[in-house]
Design an enzyme around this catalytic site. Sequence first.
Site, PDB file in Angstrom:
ATOM      1  CB  THR A 259      -0.933   0.027   1.219  1.00 46.37           C
ATOM      2  OG1 THR A 259      -1.877  -1.045   1.104  1.00 46.37           O
ATOM      3  CG2 THR A 259      -1.712   1.347   1.289  1.00 46.37           C
TER       4      THR A 259
ATOM      5  CG  PHE B 148       0.242   4.781   3.623  1.00 52.76           C
ATOM      6  CD1 PHE B 148      -0.946   4.805   4.325  1.00 52.76           C
ATOM      7  CD2 PHE B 148       0.894   3.569   3.471  1.00 52.76           C
ATOM      8  CE1 PHE B 148      -1.480   3.640   4.865  1.00 52.76           C
ATOM      9  CE2 PHE B 148       0.379   2.401   4.002  1.00 52.76           C
ATOM     10  CZ  PHE B 148      -0.815   2.433   4.698  1.00 52.76           C
TER      11      PHE B 148
END
Length: 376
Positions: free
Chosen positions: A278, A280
């Site tokens: 992921t 960010f």
Amino acid sequence: MNLDELRCQIDQIDQNLLQLFEQRMEIVKGVAAYKKENNLPIFHKDREDQIIQRISSQAAPENAEGAKVLFSTLMNISKCLQQKEVLDYTLDTLKLLEEIQAGHQQPEHPTVGCQGVVGAYSYLACQKKFPNATITMFDQFEDVFQAVQNEKVDFGILPLENSNAGSVDEVYELMKYHNFYINHTITLKIDHCLAVRPGIKATDIQKVYSHNQALRQCSQFLALHHLPQESYTNTAAAAEFVAKSDLPIAAICSQESAKTHGLQILQQNIQNNDENYTRFMVISKKLYPRPECDTIATSLTISNAVGSLYNLLTKFAVNGVNLTKIESKPIGNKNFDVVFYLDFSGNILEEQSIHLLNELSSELTGFKFLGNYKAD
């Protein structure tokens, strides 16, 4: 004529085209000087439309569309050259230059806002990027944006996209309504586990709770074991909810969250793909320009018309700039227009990048400079 003779003719025509192109660019410089002296805008849409229509009507029917593309590209190149000659900065560009000149320095011990509870993946991303930070957890993504905007925290950390489940739509939607700068990105490897209260067996589980992104990332495991699922605000919050519940339920969360809330891990690494990451973004109210930044983030809208996206991409090609990301999200109007999120190579401390941003700002509606960061 044989093939070599035909190619020879094409080469000669290409040479003539090149000479005419260079002549046209010299005249364009004269046009730019006149516009600068008389305070006229670079972009004149009505005139461009008239030229394109005239060219299209004069070309042979089978070449009409190709002629429109050719002359649209020529005019885009001309506008790029005029922008460099005139250097007429928009208000957005002047604001950006003021931010750069302010020379803000990042705090050594920043305050950082994350969504969820302790142990959430945003929390882990914060620890990775800012090991000396004071971390405040917020209930909603919206709260993080507000905390940054109101200067309750120096930075906010929000998930942008997952390598398997795609974009975090809620964050992209909120990006439309807030002013901020992206100063960093963080890529975190995501390893999900299935966690329950001690004593709960896998066969006892009635429902699995987690953020919808995590549920999508573990969809194969859930389907294989026929486990009903329920979306929750955050993976760590789901772990906290399971820990406080008397029901035989489970959470998909990080191992850190499971340990924090005293949960038993029934199975580790249950994501569909072990290559699960992921990304960010780190946002702030202030801009922190740094020489090592290599990626510029923007958002903009273009009309839902033939050639609009092509004309936009031409600007990057003419400036020799590499686009590293194109993300589109619907605006939600009757014309089915979209907002584009474009990341491209560059540093706002360089003149070329400022010129390109100024050009985009002067010609495109809804243009927004989102930040400058070093891609990790």
